[in-house]
Design a protein around this motif. Structure first.
Motif, PDB file in Angstrom:
ATOM      1  N   GLU A  34       0.818  -1.215   0.000  1.00 45.88           N
ATOM      2  CA  GLU A  34       0.000   0.000   0.000  1.00 45.88           C
ATOM      3  C   GLU A  34       0.853   1.267   0.000  1.00 45.88           C
ATOM      4  O   GLU A  34       1.916   1.308   0.611  1.00 45.88           O
ATOM      5  N   ASP A  35       0.322   2.272  -0.651  1.00 46.15           N
ATOM      6  CA  ASP A  35       0.950   3.585  -0.647  1.00 46.15           C
ATOM      7  C   ASP A  35       0.998   4.113   0.784  1.00 46.15           C
ATOM      8  O   ASP A  35      -0.009   4.051   1.504  1.00 46.15           O
ATOM      9  N   GLY A  36       2.157   4.583   1.209  1.00 47.13           N
ATOM     10  CA  GLY A  36       2.292   5.172   2.532  1.00 47.13           C
ATOM     11  C   GLY A  36       2.688   4.214   3.633  1.00 47.13           C
ATOM     12  O   GLY A  36       2.950   4.642   4.757  1.00 47.13           O
ATOM     13  N   CYS A  37       2.742   2.921   3.328  1.00 47.83           N
ATOM     14  CA  CYS A  37       3.151   1.938   4.335  1.00 47.83           C
ATOM     15  C   CYS A  37       4.675   1.914   4.403  1.00 47.83           C
ATOM     16  O   CYS A  37       5.339   1.570   3.438  1.00 47.83           O
ATOM     17  N   ILE A  38       5.219   2.266   5.559  1.00 46.01           N
ATOM     18  CA  ILE A  38       6.658   2.219   5.775  1.00 46.01           C
ATOM     19  C   ILE A  38       7.066   0.837   6.263  1.00 46.01           C
ATOM     20  O   ILE A  38       8.031   0.250   5.789  1.00 46.01           O
ATOM     21  N   SER A  39       6.322   0.310   7.220  1.00 40.89           N
ATOM     22  CA  SER A  39       6.572  -1.052   7.699  1.00 40.89           C
ATOM     23  C   SER A  39       5.298  -1.625   8.296  1.00 40.89           C
ATOM     24  O   SER A  39       4.431  -0.886   8.781  1.00 40.89           O
ATOM     25  N   TYR A  40       5.190  -2.935   8.248  1.00 46.45           N
ATOM     26  CA  TYR A  40       4.009  -3.638   8.743  1.00 46.45           C
ATOM     27  C   TYR A  40       4.479  -5.027   9.126  1.00 46.45           C
ATOM     28  O   TYR A  40       4.839  -5.828   8.264  1.00 46.45           O
ATOM     29  N   GLU A  41       4.535  -5.303  10.436  1.00 46.17           N
ATOM     30  CA  GLU A  41       5.093  -6.559  10.925  1.00 46.17           C
ATOM     31  C   GLU A  41       4.179  -7.190  11.965  1.00 46.17           C
ATOM     32  O   GLU A  41       3.565  -6.484  12.768  1.00 46.17           O
ATOM     33  N   LEU A  42       4.160  -8.501  11.969  1.00 44.52           N
ATOM     34  CA  LEU A  42       3.479  -9.246  13.022  1.00 44.52           C
ATOM     35  C   LEU A  42       4.553  -9.903  13.875  1.00 44.52           C
ATOM     36  O   LEU A  42       5.395 -10.651  13.361  1.00 44.52           O
ATOM     37  N   LEU A  43       4.524  -9.615  15.170  1.00 44.85           N
ATOM     38  CA  LEU A  43       5.475 -10.193  16.114  1.00 44.85           C
ATOM     39  C   LEU A  43       4.750 -11.189  17.007  1.00 44.85           C
ATOM     40  O   LEU A  43       3.557 -11.022  17.296  1.00 44.85           O
ATOM     41  N   GLN A  44       5.486 -12.188  17.464  1.00 44.76           N
ATOM     42  CA  GLN A  44       4.931 -13.239  18.311  1.00 44.76           C
ATOM     43  C   GLN A  44       5.833 -13.402  19.533  1.00 44.76           C
ATOM     44  O   GLN A  44       7.062 -13.482  19.387  1.00 44.76           O
ATOM     45  N   ARG A  45       5.238 -13.456  20.710  1.00 42.13           N
ATOM     46  CA  ARG A  45       6.040 -13.667  21.918  1.00 42.13           C
ATOM     47  C   ARG A  45       6.701 -15.032  21.863  1.00 42.13           C
ATOM     48  O   ARG A  45       6.065 -16.023  21.511  1.00 42.13           O
ATOM     49  N   THR A  46       7.960 -15.079  22.189  1.00 44.38           N
ATOM     50  CA  THR A  46       8.693 -16.346  22.128  1.00 44.38           C
ATOM     51  C   THR A  46       8.265 -17.302  23.228  1.00 44.38           C
ATOM     52  O   THR A  46       8.315 -18.516  23.042  1.00 44.38           O
ATOM     53  N   ASP A  47       7.834 -16.760  24.358  1.00 46.54           N
ATOM     54  CA  ASP A  47       7.438 -17.612  25.478  1.00 46.54           C
ATOM     55  C   ASP A  47       5.938 -17.870  25.545  1.00 46.54           C
ATOM     56  O   ASP A  47       5.475 -18.646  26.378  1.00 46.54           O
ATOM     57  N   GLU A  48       5.181 -17.227  24.668  1.00 45.55           N
ATOM     58  CA  GLU A  48       3.721 -17.356  24.667  1.00 45.55           C
ATOM     59  C   GLU A  48       3.229 -17.189  23.228  1.00 45.55           C
ATOM     60  O   GLU A  48       2.834 -16.099  22.816  1.00 45.55           O
ATOM     61  N   PRO A  49       3.256 -18.261  22.421  1.00 50.19           N
ATOM     62  CA  PRO A  49       2.974 -18.153  20.975  1.00 50.19           C
ATOM     63  C   PRO A  49       1.609 -17.570  20.623  1.00 50.19           C
ATOM     64  O   PRO A  49       1.430 -17.041  19.536  1.00 50.19           O
ATOM     65  N   GLY A  50       0.657 -17.631  21.536  1.00 51.50           N
ATOM     66  CA  GLY A  50      -0.669 -17.082  21.274  1.00 51.50           C
ATOM     67  C   GLY A  50      -0.776 -15.588  21.512  1.00 51.50           C
ATOM     68  O   GLY A  50      -1.841 -15.003  21.326  1.00 51.50           O
ATOM     69  N   GLU A  51       0.337 -14.957  21.895  1.00 52.67           N
ATOM     70  CA  GLU A  51       0.363 -13.511  22.114  1.00 52.67           C
ATOM     71  C   GLU A  51       1.056 -12.851  20.921  1.00 52.67           C
ATOM     72  O   GLU A  51       2.238 -13.079  20.689  1.00 52.67           O
ATOM     73  N   LEU A  52       0.301 -12.052  20.173  1.00 51.24           N
ATOM     74  CA  LEU A  52       0.799 -11.421  18.959  1.00 51.24           C
ATOM     75  C   LEU A  52       0.782  -9.905  19.103  1.00 51.24           C
ATOM     76  O   LEU A  52      -0.012  -9.349  19.865  1.00 51.24           O
ATOM     77  N   MET A  53       1.637  -9.243  18.331  1.00 48.87           N
ATOM     78  CA  MET A  53       1.654  -7.776  18.293  1.00 48.87           C
ATOM     79  C   MET A  53       1.856  -7.341  16.843  1.00 48.87           C
ATOM     80  O   MET A  53       2.850  -7.697  16.215  1.00 48.87           O
ATOM     81  N   LEU A  54       0.893  -6.604  16.332  1.00 47.17           N
ATOM     82  CA  LEU A  54       0.998  -6.025  15.004  1.00 47.17           C
ATOM     83  C   LEU A  54       1.625  -4.650  15.163  1.00 47.17           C
ATOM     84  O   LEU A  54       1.156  -3.827  15.962  1.00 47.17           O
ATOM     85  N   VAL A  55       2.718  -4.401  14.432  1.00 51.11           N
ATOM     86  CA  VAL A  55       3.468  -3.150  14.540  1.00 51.11           C
ATOM     87  C   VAL A  55       3.503  -2.513  13.154  1.00 51.11           C
ATOM     88  O   VAL A  55       4.009  -3.117  12.209  1.00 51.11           O
ATOM     89  N   GLU A  56       2.958  -1.312  13.058  1.00 53.19           N
ATOM     90  CA  GLU A  56       2.824  -0.637  11.769  1.00 53.19           C
ATOM     91  C   GLU A  56       3.480   0.737  11.810  1.00 53.19           C
ATOM     92  O   GLU A  56       3.480   1.380  12.853  1.00 53.19           O
ATOM     93  N   GLU A  57       3.955   1.185  10.650  1.00 54.69           N
ATOM     94  CA  GLU A  57       4.402   2.571  10.527  1.00 54.69           C
ATOM     95  C   GLU A  57       3.901   3.107   9.186  1.00 54.69           C
ATOM     96  O   GLU A  57       4.079   2.471   8.146  1.00 54.69           O
ATOM     97  N   TRP A  58       3.292   4.277   9.242  1.00 56.24           N
ATOM     98  CA  TRP A  58       2.668   4.908   8.082  1.00 56.24           C
ATOM     99  C   TRP A  58       3.222   6.308   7.884  1.00 56.24           C
ATOM    100  O   TRP A  58       3.572   6.985   8.844  1.00 56.24           O
ATOM    101  N   GLN A  59       3.256   6.745   6.638  1.00 52.13           N
ATOM    102  CA  GLN A  59       3.741   8.097   6.326  1.00 52.13           C
ATOM    103  C   GLN A  59       2.843   9.171   6.917  1.00 52.13           C
ATOM    104  O   GLN A  59       3.313  10.258   7.253  1.00 52.13           O
ATOM    105  N   SER A  60       1.544   8.881   7.047  1.00 50.63           N
ATOM    106  CA  SER A  60       0.606   9.885   7.566  1.00 50.63           C
ATOM    107  C   SER A  60      -0.657   9.213   8.078  1.00 50.63           C
ATOM    108  O   SER A  60      -0.928   8.041   7.772  1.00 50.63           O
ATOM    109  N   GLN A  61      -1.445   9.980   8.807  1.00 48.75           N
ATOM    110  CA  GLN A  61      -2.743   9.491   9.270  1.00 48.75           C
ATOM    111  C   GLN A  61      -3.656   9.199   8.080  1.00 48.75           C
ATOM    112  O   GLN A  61      -4.431   8.247   8.106  1.00 48.75           O
TER     113      GLN A  61
END
Length: 96
Positions: A34-61
């Motif tokens: 997508e236009d404006g997407c700098i980064s978009y990652e899904l992270l998973q806790r190493t000690d708790e696989p069912g715990e996820l964190m979506l981390v995004e960075e966008w050029q603007s709102q």
């Protein structure tokens, strides 16, 4: 102009994890195009696989707002809502 960062945590039951990861795989791949997407990652806790964190960075709102109206976002988030318990999104801008 400062970029926009978004953090969204979620909890997934072990029996739903494989399906959730498949849905996120498509969401991440499509969103990164997508236009404006700098980064978009899904992270998973190493000690708790069912715990996820979506981390995004966008050029603007405006870019983030457009993302939330794309076909893939609407479709995949609706499917994810059935399978995970997501926390409210934290939308942040860089201060320093």
């Amino acid at each position: 102009m400062s970029t926009i960062r978004v953090l969204v945590g979620s909890t997934v039951k072990s029996e739903n994890l494989a399906e959730v990861l498949d849905l996120y795989d498509e969401l991440v791949r499509e969103t990164r195009r997508e236009d404006g997407c700098i980064s978009y990652e899904l992270l998973q806790r190493t000690d708790e696989p069912g715990e996820l964190m979506l981390v995004e960075e966008w050029q603007s709102q405006a870019h983030l707002d457009a993302h939330t109206h794309t076909e893939h976002f609407v479709r995949l988030v609706a499917a994810l809502d059935r399978l995970e318990q997501a926390a409210p999104a934290m939308i942040l801008s860089k201060v320093l």
